[in-house]
Design a protein around this motif. Structure first.
Motif, PDB file in Angstrom:
ATOM      1  N   GLN A   1      -7.536  -3.986  -5.198  1.00  0.00           N
ATOM      2  CA  GLN A   1      -6.486  -4.091  -4.185  1.00  0.00           C
ATOM      3  C   GLN A   1      -6.261  -2.754  -3.493  1.00  0.00           C
TER       4      GLN A   1
ATOM      5  N   GLN B   1      -8.371   0.063   5.146  1.00  0.00           N
ATOM      6  CA  GLN B   1      -7.540  -0.049   6.348  1.00  0.00           C
ATOM      7  C   GLN B   1      -7.006   1.302   6.817  1.00  0.00           C
TER       8      GLN B   1
ATOM      9  N   CYS C   1      -5.452 -10.335   6.970  1.00  0.00           N
ATOM     10  CA  CYS C   1      -5.650  -8.926   7.327  1.00  0.00           C
ATOM     11  C   CYS C   1      -5.818  -8.763   8.831  1.00  0.00           C
TER      12      CYS C   1
ATOM     13  N   LEU D   1       1.203  -9.422   4.384  1.00  0.00           N
ATOM     14  CA  LEU D   1       0.685  -8.265   3.662  1.00  0.00           C
ATOM     15  C   LEU D   1       0.263  -8.642   2.246  1.00  0.00           C
TER      16      LEU D   1
ATOM     17  N   ARG E   1      -8.720  -2.193  -0.786  1.00  0.00           N
ATOM     18  CA  ARG E   1      -8.403  -2.864   0.477  1.00  0.00           C
ATOM     19  C   ARG E   1      -7.482  -1.994   1.323  1.00  0.00           C
ATOM     20  N   CYS E   2      -6.531  -1.319   0.676  1.00  0.00           N
ATOM     21  CA  CYS E   2      -5.654  -0.406   1.407  1.00  0.00           C
ATOM     22  C   CYS E   2      -6.466   0.715   2.041  1.00  0.00           C
TER      23      CYS E   2
ATOM     24  N   PRO F   1      -8.987 -12.438   4.232  1.00  0.00           N
ATOM     25  CA  PRO F   1      -9.233 -11.682   5.464  1.00  0.00           C
ATOM     26  C   PRO F   1      -8.523 -12.250   6.681  1.00  0.00           C
TER      27      PRO F   1
ATOM     28  N   CYS G   1      -3.062 -10.506   2.295  1.00  0.00           N
ATOM     29  CA  CYS G   1      -4.187  -9.625   2.648  1.00  0.00           C
ATOM     30  C   CYS G   1      -4.531  -8.686   1.496  1.00  0.00           C
ATOM     31  N   ILE G   2      -3.543  -7.918   1.032  1.00  0.00           N
ATOM     32  CA  ILE G   2      -3.809  -6.860   0.057  1.00  0.00           C
ATOM     33  C   ILE G   2      -3.996  -7.414  -1.350  1.00  0.00           C
TER      34      ILE G   2
ATOM     35  N   THR H   1      -2.229  -4.256  12.098  1.00  0.00           N
ATOM     36  CA  THR H   1      -3.010  -3.028  12.226  1.00  0.00           C
ATOM     37  C   THR H   1      -2.189  -1.868  11.661  1.00  0.00           C
TER      38      THR H   1
ATOM     39  N   CYS I   1       0.808  -1.220   0.000  1.00  0.00           N
ATOM     40  CA  CYS I   1       0.000   0.000   0.000  1.00  0.00           C
ATOM     41  C   CYS I   1       0.842   1.273   0.000  1.00  0.00           C
TER      42      CYS I   1
END
Length: 447
Positions: free
Chosen positions: A264, A271, A353, A341, A267-268, A350, A344-345, A357, A249
């Motif tokens: 994608q 968050q 992810c 990462l 998704r960043c 999930p 997740c991304i 944090t 990200c």
């Protein structure tokens, strides 16, 4: 280790026994120099002034000598050569003392012998009881445990488990001396285990050996596998690590954000990453590594089938070919920070992810990289073995053994076949082969 072994008789049968115990303990003490106490460092670099004798002292409040910090030595990081004195270092640094340990107690009683005579041979058994207690601890220095140092923080842990087990194995001769059945044997085995932290499990095995003729053997096995997590995997203290990771990200290190698809990138943004990505800056990201007390056991199923040939026209020669397949579920694996990462991304998984944090602005604030039951593996291949003991000559006896393994597939958790790939300390050979020769003559030999 201590044990006794021997034989005893019941009626006209003789049985063997092996009873004993093993105790093992490891202790490790680590001493680390050169770490700073952050609280002392904060005081040493804070407000200072001259006391009545003209000596520099640390104070809580600038200009107020009444708030002097006892024992504190002001530190000057910006002076020339020699401005950092031994007194400054003695006050602000500390010697870390970490202690680790592991302990195991094992008690066992094994028995074996022939039970009864069957038409095709003797029915034999092996049985036993076992008890194992394992425990371990990781006791870092109190300052390291508090995180109040320039070193990596690590939490103290203490844990263990015990397991009580019983097993039974049977060797059953079924048929013998019939047309097409020179000899047919079955082997059955089962083991039940009671873990203090995982509960009960029973795992079994069945095998068959069919000698079609004295020169042709067909064999097969089916078995269940079970591996409980080790004390280290469960109870190792969690600590900081700072690997180099390129956050997809971020706009740093190759512009990862610009290479993402709109999905994608979304998704960043979900968050907290701003539109357009963020500048990661430091290539190192703080992550947490260590044990995981929520681990579950690994389980497996193995199937093998093979043929052994001993051609009568070539005495001393035999060849065997075996097919095998292993399915491993709930396998324990540790994903790197970069892989977490990525999954997740880029992959949209999930469960990955949830392992990290982000701080306001998009940077990674915490990331958990510990063992987890996240892997599955399916492996299939063949083993080929050739043995040839040549006829004895006046120069001695010669023998050749050639073992080859061909891995057909190694399917990982993502469904990819890894066979033929090679990485540093992580390789998946398609073919592995070993050839050994042996020469013997009288009381001498060479391999």
């Amino acid at each position: 280790a201590f044990g006794v072994e021997g034989t005893f008789g019941i009626g006209d049968r003789e049985f063997t026994y092996d009873i004993g115990t093993t105790f093992a303990r490891n202790r490790q003490s680590d001493i680390t120099y050169g770490l700073f106490n952050l609280a002392a460092l904060r005081d040493a670099l804070g407000p200072s002034m001259l006391d009545g004798a003209g000596n520099p002292v640390c104070v809580r409040t600038p200009g107020n000598l009444a708030t002097q910090i006892p024992g504190c030595v002001p530190m000057n990081l910006l002076g020339g050569l020699g401005s950092m004195t031994p007194a400054m270092l003695r006050y602000s640094t500390f010697v870390a003392q970490d202690n680790l340990g592991y302990e195991m107690e094992h008690y066992f009683a094994h028995f074996s012998g022939d039970i009864a005579k069957l038409p095709a041979g003797m029915l034999s058994f092996a049985a036993g009881l076992e008890r194992r207690d394992e425990s371990g601890f990781d006791s870092p220095d109190a300052l390291i445990a508090s995180g109040n140092t320039t070193g990596n923080a690590r939490t103290p842990t203490l844990g263990g488990y015990n397991v009580s087990e019983a097993y039974l194995e049977l060797a059953i001769p079924v048929l013998k001396g019939l047309p097409g059945v020179h000899k047919l044997d079955l082997s059955l085995a089962t083991r039940t285990s009671d873990y203090s932290n995982f509960g009960n499990t029973t795992n079994s095995k069945a095998g068959v050996r069919w000698e079609v003729t004295p020169n042709v053997l067909v064999r097969g096995n089916w078995s269940q596998g079970f591996r409980a997590p080790s004390v280290l995997e469960l109870f190792q203290g969690q600590s900081d690590s700072f690997p180099v990771i390129a956050d997809p990200c971020s706009t740093t290190f190759g512009g990862g954000y610009a290479l993402l698809t709109p999905q994608q990138q979304a998704r960043c943004h979900a968050q907290g990453v701003p539109i357009g990505g963020y500048d990661q800056g430091n290539p190192q990201i703080r992550i947490t590594v260590g044990g995981n007390t929520t681990l579950k056991p690994e389980e497996a199923e193995t199937v093998t089938f093979g043929v052994v040939l001993s051609p009568p026209m070539l005495p001393g020669f035999d060849v065997s070919l075996d097919w095998w397949q292993i399915d491993l579920t709930e396998a324990i694996a540790t994903y790197t920070g970069g892989a977490i990462l990525h999954n997740c991304i880029r992959e949209g998984r999930p469960e990955f992810c949830a392992l990290f944090t982000r701080a306001p602005g998009g940077s990674i604030s915490s990331l958990l990289s510990v063992p987890a039951n996240v892997a599955t593996t399916k492996v299939e291949g063949y083993d080929l073995t050739l043995n040839y003991r040549l006829p004895r000559t006046r120069f001695g006896s010669f023998a050749v053994n050639w073992d080859t393994t061909y891995m057909k597939e190694y399917i990982d958790s993502e469904g990819l076949n890894r066979v033929g790939e090679y990485f540093d300390r992580d390789n998946y050979w398609r073919i592995r082969s070993n050839v050994a020769t042996r020469w013997e003559m009288g009381s001498h030999g060479a391999t």
